[in-house]
Scaffold this active site. Sequence first.
Site, PDB file in Angstrom:
ATOM      1  N   ASP A 106       0.899  -1.388   0.058  1.00  0.00           N
ATOM      2  CA  ASP A 106       0.231   0.006  -0.025  1.00  0.00           C
ATOM      3  C   ASP A 106       1.121   1.191   0.031  1.00  0.00           C
ATOM      4  O   ASP A 106       1.519   1.636   1.032  1.00  0.00           O
ATOM      5  CB  ASP A 106      -0.763  -0.043   1.310  1.00  0.00           C
ATOM      6  CG  ASP A 106      -1.900   1.122   1.159  1.00  0.00           C
ATOM      7  OD1 ASP A 106      -1.367   2.222   0.565  1.00  0.00           O
ATOM      8  OD2 ASP A 106      -2.904   1.079   1.851  1.00  0.00           O
ATOM      9  N   LYS A 156      -2.883  11.258  -2.090  1.00  0.00           N
ATOM     10  CA  LYS A 156      -1.963  11.713  -1.169  1.00  0.00           C
ATOM     11  C   LYS A 156      -0.508  12.112  -1.601  1.00  0.00           C
ATOM     12  O   LYS A 156      -0.449  13.060  -2.023  1.00  0.00           O
ATOM     13  CB  LYS A 156      -1.682  10.484  -0.216  1.00  0.00           C
ATOM     14  CG  LYS A 156      -2.903  10.605   0.827  1.00  0.00           C
ATOM     15  CD  LYS A 156      -4.058   9.615   0.277  1.00  0.00           C
ATOM     16  CE  LYS A 156      -5.084   9.202   1.000  1.00  0.00           C
ATOM     17  NZ  LYS A 156      -6.183   8.303   0.505  1.00  0.00           N
ATOM     18  N   ARG A 189      -9.672   8.769  14.648  1.00  0.00           N
ATOM     19  CA  ARG A 189      -9.238   7.704  14.425  1.00  0.00           C
ATOM     20  C   ARG A 189      -8.982   6.703  15.676  1.00  0.00           C
ATOM     21  O   ARG A 189      -7.871   6.529  16.159  1.00  0.00           O
ATOM     22  CB  ARG A 189      -7.637   7.942  14.056  1.00  0.00           C
ATOM     23  CG  ARG A 189      -7.563   8.825  12.505  1.00  0.00           C
ATOM     24  CD  ARG A 189      -7.794   7.833  11.564  1.00  0.00           C
ATOM     25  NE  ARG A 189      -9.237   7.369  11.280  1.00  0.00           N
ATOM     26  CZ  ARG A 189      -9.618   6.868   9.848  1.00  0.00           C
ATOM     27  NH1 ARG A 189      -8.885   6.577   9.014  1.00  0.00           N
ATOM     28  NH2 ARG A 189     -10.955   6.624   9.813  1.00  0.00           N
TER      29      ARG A 189
HETATM   30  C1  P61 Z   1      -7.174   9.291   4.693  1.00  0.00           C
HETATM   31  F1  P61 Z   1     -10.796   8.246   7.291  1.00  0.00           F
HETATM   32  N1  P61 Z   1      -6.956   7.521   2.993  1.00  0.00           N
HETATM   33  O1  P61 Z   1      -6.248   9.193   4.990  1.00  0.00           O
HETATM   34  P1  P61 Z   1      -8.812   6.237  -1.217  1.00  0.00           P
HETATM   35  N2  P61 Z   1      -4.537   3.097   2.100  1.00  0.00           N
HETATM   36  C2  P61 Z   1      -4.199   4.088   2.797  1.00  0.00           C
HETATM   37  C3  P61 Z   1      -5.089   5.251   3.028  1.00  0.00           C
HETATM   38  O2  P61 Z   1      -4.725   6.300   3.758  1.00  0.00           O
HETATM   39  C4  P61 Z   1      -6.221   5.422   2.068  1.00  0.00           C
HETATM   40  C5  P61 Z   1      -6.669   4.386   1.487  1.00  0.00           C
HETATM   41  C6  P61 Z   1      -5.591   3.227   1.212  1.00  0.00           C
HETATM   42  C7  P61 Z   1      -7.484   8.510   3.526  1.00  0.00           C
HETATM   43  C8  P61 Z   1      -8.983   8.766   2.991  1.00  0.00           C
HETATM   44  C9  P61 Z   1      -9.977   8.110   4.027  1.00  0.00           C
HETATM   45  O3  P61 Z   1     -11.024   5.540   6.967  1.00  0.00           O
HETATM   46  C10 P61 Z   1     -10.847   6.126   5.735  1.00  0.00           C
HETATM   47  O4  P61 Z   1      -8.154   6.783  -2.312  1.00  0.00           O
HETATM   48  C11 P61 Z   1      -2.733   4.129   3.536  1.00  0.00           C
HETATM   49  O5  P61 Z   1      -9.237   6.869  -0.059  1.00  0.00           O
HETATM   50  O6  P61 Z   1      -9.753   5.122  -1.741  1.00  0.00           O
HETATM   51  C12 P61 Z   1      -7.117   6.553   2.345  1.00  0.00           C
HETATM   52  O7  P61 Z   1      -7.507   5.381  -0.563  1.00  0.00           O
HETATM   53  C13 P61 Z   1      -7.840   4.563   0.610  1.00  0.00           C
HETATM   54  C14 P61 Z   1     -10.190   8.367   5.188  1.00  0.00           C
HETATM   55  C15 P61 Z   1      -9.957   6.559   3.770  1.00  0.00           C
HETATM   56  C16 P61 Z   1     -10.744   7.605   6.061  1.00  0.00           C
HETATM   57  C17 P61 Z   1     -10.523   5.774   4.613  1.00  0.00           C
HETATM   58  O8  P61 Z   1      -7.766  10.574   4.796  1.00  0.00           O
END
Ligand code: P61
Length: 458
Positions: A197, A240, A364
């Site tokens: 990831d 990101k 979180r």
């Molecule tokens: C974030 F509250 N992250 O950090 P997508 N892997 C990892 C991520 O950080 C991630 C994804 C996969 C977000 C958005 C978000 O519980 C939550 O492009 C390490 O968001 O589909 C996403 O990637 C998924 C916030 C996602 C959340 C899930 O803010």
Amino acid sequence: MTTEAHRRKALEEAGYNTFLLRSEDVYIDLLTDSGTSAMSDRQWAGLMMGDESYAGSRNYYHLKESIQKHYSYKYIIPTHQGRGAEHILSQILITEGDYLPGNMYFTTTKLHQELAGGKFVDVIVDEAHDPESLYKFKGDVNLNKLEALIHKVGAHKIPYVSIATTVNMAGGQPISLGNLKAIRKLTDKHGIKIIHDMTRVAENAYMIQQYEVGYEDKTVAQIVYEICSLTDGATMSAKKDAMVNIGGFLATNDPDVYDKARNLVVVYEGLHTYGGMAGRDMEALAIGIKESIQDDHIRARVGQVFYLGEKLLEMGIPIVQPIGTHGVFIDAKKFLSHISQENFPAQSLAAEIYIDSGVRAMERGVVSAGRNKETGEHNYPKLELVRLTIPRRVYTQAHMDVIADSVQRVYKNRKSIQGMKMIYEPEYLRFFQARFEKIKVTSDHYSNTDIPRYSEAQ
Ligand code: P61
């Protein structure tokens, strides 16, 4: 800027969930660094070069070259964002009853593993669950835990090990290359894949450059390439590190996996040369990848997060240490030690910070961790955190000062903060849409409710 009265009303209407606020009611938005970074002049110019052909867009080929060159992977499939790639990969690699070890869970990754019939197993080092441990590579896997799982269930039940760079839920913590090499050795011995990831791989590489012996003279770009080369495939949320507003991809070195993914993507996302993305967005991503691995950029990016973290530490605020790379994570268990975890301290703290200043943060903790699939009980994670996430190339150091002042004010009045109860809970990824109510104070549980709130004291 809004008034406190306005924010109180907005938050009540949002069910005390910062995900449900309107962005217009937010002053400084630290909900996430996902899709919220500022694109560069070059990326915006790239948007103008969009080739919106349905099939074989020029921008797809540019993106493919950029991924092959900087991340080493052979085959790529664009998806609308990270979870699109997680969905497709999980459906291909996981069969009912499989186990998926990983360096801590991530919400969407774990859900897709479960929906495909798998069970996530946390094999991260114990230090990662301790907000006060100063261990530099809290994203490392405990190899004994991984080996024990392989012996217990058998290598044939483990299609891959999930390795995240960095580990989001641990507080944006990096894995070391030494550890990744050891995981590679162990998985090679058992014929198990490593799926990466790579959402914040550049930030992870920067921490390796700063702290791992033997990497001080390597560039972030070189370290990123080496990390990717040690793995068999990847899922990427390009929103990101790579600084696009939308986009992601699945990458693999395995022609069979590629073949299956190329077929499945047309069911859920779109043709394999655009997945879920517009041509212009693929172009901005191809350019963003290159920008994301430049040493000067990443030093400034992580440096800003450290600036905020160090400021909060000086103020005596309990945060996860070492400071993470994409945000500062407040230890809500310690901050609100009078609120038990079943009353959602992190949810309550995020709400209070918003009311104080209009700064939007994210829970979180227990809400994010969801329920145990078998027992139906809440999962109670050791880490109960509020994430102050910093978008890239958006805010100034002055914003960081405003944020720190707000957290300090809330800290001074922490004893007056009440817990919450959940009044609406959706089935999947509940934290996004759950609703809460403040708990009415009925006992002397909240011993210091006579401390006036900051605004009342003024
Ligand atoms: C974030 F509250 N992250 O950090 P997508 N892997 C990892 C991520 O950080 C991630 C994804 C996969 C977000 C958005 C978000 O519980 C939550 O492009 C390490 O968001 O589909 C996403 O990637 C998924 C916030 C996602 C959340 C899930 O803010």
